[in-house]
Design a protein around this motif. Structure first.
Motif, PDB file in Angstrom:
ATOM      1  N   GLN A 189       0.836  -1.221   0.000  1.00 30.92           N
ATOM      2  CA  GLN A 189       0.000   0.000   0.000  1.00 30.92           C
ATOM      3  C   GLN A 189       0.862   1.258   0.000  1.00 30.92           C
ATOM      4  O   GLN A 189       0.533   2.241  -0.654  1.00 30.92           O
ATOM      5  N   ARG A 190       1.998   1.209   0.727  1.00 31.89           N
ATOM      6  CA  ARG A 190       2.888   2.382   0.730  1.00 31.89           C
ATOM      7  C   ARG A 190       3.471   2.598  -0.671  1.00 31.89           C
ATOM      8  O   ARG A 190       3.571   3.720  -1.144  1.00 31.89           O
ATOM      9  N   VAL A 191       3.873   1.503  -1.326  1.00 35.59           N
ATOM     10  CA  VAL A 191       4.406   1.640  -2.700  1.00 35.59           C
ATOM     11  C   VAL A 191       3.333   2.269  -3.604  1.00 35.59           C
ATOM     12  O   VAL A 191       3.608   3.194  -4.381  1.00 35.59           O
ATOM     13  N   GLN A 192       2.103   1.802  -3.469  1.00 41.47           N
ATOM     14  CA  GLN A 192       1.015   2.310  -4.324  1.00 41.47           C
ATOM     15  C   GLN A 192       0.687   3.778  -4.044  1.00 41.47           C
ATOM     16  O   GLN A 192       0.056   4.431  -4.860  1.00 41.47           O
ATOM     17  N   SER A 193       1.139   4.282  -2.881  1.00 44.13           N
ATOM     18  CA  SER A 193       0.880   5.690  -2.528  1.00 44.13           C
ATOM     19  C   SER A 193       2.030   6.614  -2.914  1.00 44.13           C
ATOM     20  O   SER A 193       1.960   7.813  -2.645  1.00 44.13           O
ATOM     21  N   THR A 194       3.097   6.077  -3.511  1.00 47.37           N
ATOM     22  CA  THR A 194       4.227   6.943  -3.865  1.00 47.37           C
ATOM     23  C   THR A 194       3.849   7.809  -5.073  1.00 47.37           C
ATOM     24  O   THR A 194       3.038   7.390  -5.909  1.00 47.37           O
ATOM     25  N   PRO A 195       4.433   9.031  -5.157  1.00 44.33           N
ATOM     26  CA  PRO A 195       4.051   9.948  -6.238  1.00 44.33           C
ATOM     27  C   PRO A 195       4.288   9.341  -7.620  1.00 44.33           C
ATOM     28  O   PRO A 195       5.347   8.774  -7.883  1.00 44.33           O
ATOM     29  N   GLY A 196       3.291   9.463  -8.468  1.00 46.13           N
ATOM     30  CA  GLY A 196       3.432   9.008  -9.849  1.00 46.13           C
ATOM     31  C   GLY A 196       3.164   7.537 -10.056  1.00 46.13           C
ATOM     32  O   GLY A 196       3.240   7.042 -11.186  1.00 46.13           O
ATOM     33  N   TYR A 197       2.831   6.808  -8.974  1.00 44.30           N
ATOM     34  CA  TYR A 197       2.573   5.366  -9.127  1.00 44.30           C
ATOM     35  C   TYR A 197       1.436   5.130 -10.127  1.00 44.30           C
ATOM     36  O   TYR A 197       0.435   5.840 -10.125  1.00 44.30           O
ATOM     37  N   ALA A 198       1.608   4.153 -10.968  1.00 44.22           N
ATOM     38  CA  ALA A 198       0.519   3.733 -11.859  1.00 44.22           C
ATOM     39  C   ALA A 198       0.564   2.216 -11.928  1.00 44.22           C
ATOM     40  O   ALA A 198       1.636   1.609 -11.766  1.00 44.22           O
ATOM     41  N   ASN A 199      -0.567   1.604 -12.163  1.00 38.91           N
ATOM     42  CA  ASN A 199      -0.570   0.141 -12.131  1.00 38.91           C
ATOM     43  C   ASN A 199      -0.078  -0.463 -13.461  1.00 38.91           C
ATOM     44  O   ASN A 199       0.112   0.243 -14.455  1.00 38.91           O
ATOM     45  N   LEU A 200       0.129  -1.771 -13.410  1.00 40.84           N
ATOM     46  CA  LEU A 200       0.755  -2.485 -14.528  1.00 40.84           C
ATOM     47  C   LEU A 200      -0.003  -2.298 -15.846  1.00 40.84           C
ATOM     48  O   LEU A 200       0.617  -1.989 -16.875  1.00 40.84           O
ATOM     49  N   ASP A 201      -1.315  -2.442 -15.804  1.00 36.96           N
ATOM     50  CA  ASP A 201      -2.068  -2.343 -17.066  1.00 36.96           C
ATOM     51  C   ASP A 201      -2.025  -0.935 -17.640  1.00 36.96           C
ATOM     52  O   ASP A 201      -2.062  -0.757 -18.866  1.00 36.96           O
ATOM     53  N   ALA A 202      -1.923   0.058 -16.765  1.00 36.22           N
ATOM     54  CA  ALA A 202      -1.833   1.441 -17.266  1.00 36.22           C
ATOM     55  C   ALA A 202      -0.488   1.700 -17.930  1.00 36.22           C
ATOM     56  O   ALA A 202      -0.390   2.463 -18.891  1.00 36.22           O
ATOM     57  N   LEU A 203       0.567   1.044 -17.421  1.00 36.84           N
ATOM     58  CA  LEU A 203       1.918   1.311 -17.933  1.00 36.84           C
ATOM     59  C   LEU A 203       2.306   0.424 -19.118  1.00 36.84           C
ATOM     60  O   LEU A 203       3.182   0.788 -19.896  1.00 36.84           O
ATOM     61  N   LEU A 204       1.663  -0.743 -19.210  1.00 34.20           N
ATOM     62  CA  LEU A 204       2.042  -1.708 -20.262  1.00 34.20           C
ATOM     63  C   LEU A 204       0.824  -2.044 -21.121  1.00 34.20           C
ATOM     64  O   LEU A 204       0.188  -3.085 -20.940  1.00 34.20           O
ATOM     65  N   PRO A 205       0.477  -1.187 -22.065  1.00 33.83           N
ATOM     66  CA  PRO A 205      -0.725  -1.442 -22.858  1.00 33.83           C
ATOM     67  C   PRO A 205      -0.648  -2.741 -23.661  1.00 33.83           C
ATOM     68  O   PRO A 205       0.422  -3.108 -24.130  1.00 33.83           O
ATOM     69  N   SER A 206      -1.802  -3.405 -23.764  1.00 32.22           N
ATOM     70  CA  SER A 206      -1.774  -4.688 -24.483  1.00 32.22           C
ATOM     71  C   SER A 206      -2.093  -4.479 -25.969  1.00 32.22           C
ATOM     72  O   SER A 206      -2.526  -3.456 -26.390  1.00 32.22           O
TER      73      SER A 206
END
Ligand SMILES: N[C@@H](CCC(=O)N[C@@H](CS)C(=O)NCC(=O)O)C(=O)O
Length: 206
Positions: A189-206
């Motif tokens: 949860q702390r990692v997910q709260s770091t500035p600029g965090y985005a999840n895998l699907d947002a960063l790696l489009p299929s």
């Protein structure tokens, strides 16, 4: 010329350099490689990376870097994700190696053959218990280590967090019970709260 990252959609390894790029605000072009159809092993891609794997980075000056954690380290240098202190840097490498030897080799195949290509699960049924057992051992070590800590190394967020998070946060898709590791859950949860965090699907489009 910008850096160019060859990546696979859904890949925890590809996610690590993509998250570093996002959180450090660097420009990069992204080139999808379809590992499910064998694109990472075709003659054209083998000329780029003879190992036949992604992620793979071509730097802005035309040189190549393989291995997710090496790419993430390269991209994170010169930012707060790789502090200057030599001991801190060595501890970051220690946990990046732990990730590649105790977590990724177990979580990644368990997830691949149960979540990404479940049709192949039966063919790998004999290997699955070993991956689950060894991966659970790694997650247990991680949980105990993280219990008194905010982040993996020192007192801030570093590229070690990104590397270890890469497959840890996908472990449930491989059949691991993350609820058994509460300190890991709080750290994720702390990692997910770091500035600029985005999840895998947002960063790696299929
Ligand atoms: N240790 C490597 C593992 C890379 C890896 O396993 N890549 C997978 C995708 S996550 C791949 O390219 N698989 C296709 C293949 O091996 O042909 C890393 O950390 O980058």
């Amino acid at each position: 010329m910008a850096h160019k990252l060859y990546y696979a959609p859904g890949s925890g390894n590809s996610f690590k350099p993509a998250l570093v790029l996002r959180q450090t605000g660097q420009t990069c072009t992204f080139q999808k490689v379809d590992v499910l159809t064998g694109e990472s092993r075709n003659a054209e891609f083998l000329k780029i990376n003879s190992r036949g794997q992604v992620p793979y980075l071509i730097t802005s000056d035309g040189r190549g870097i393989g291995e997710s954690n090496a790419i993430a380290w390269y991209l994170a240098q010169g930012t707060s994700l790789v502090p200057d202190d030599p001991v801190t840097r060595a501890q970051i490498l220690q946990w990046m190696i732990f990730e590649q030897t105790s977590l990724e080799p177990n979580i990644s195949p368990a997830r691949f053959f149960t979540h990404i290509v479940p049709s192949l699960r039966d063919q790998h049924a004999a290997e699955l218990p070993g991956w689950l057992e060894a991966g659970s051992r790694g997650l247990g070590i991680l949980d105990e280590y993280l219990y008194p800590r905010e982040f993996m190394v020192g007192d801030g967020y570093t590229v070690a967090d990104i590397a270890v998070y890469g497959y840890t946060h996908l472990a449930e898709q491989g059949g691991f019970e993350l609820a058994r590791y509460p300190a890991v859950g709080r750290w994720m949860q702390r990692v997910q709260s770091t500035p600029g965090y985005a999840n895998l699907d947002a960063l790696l489009p299929s």
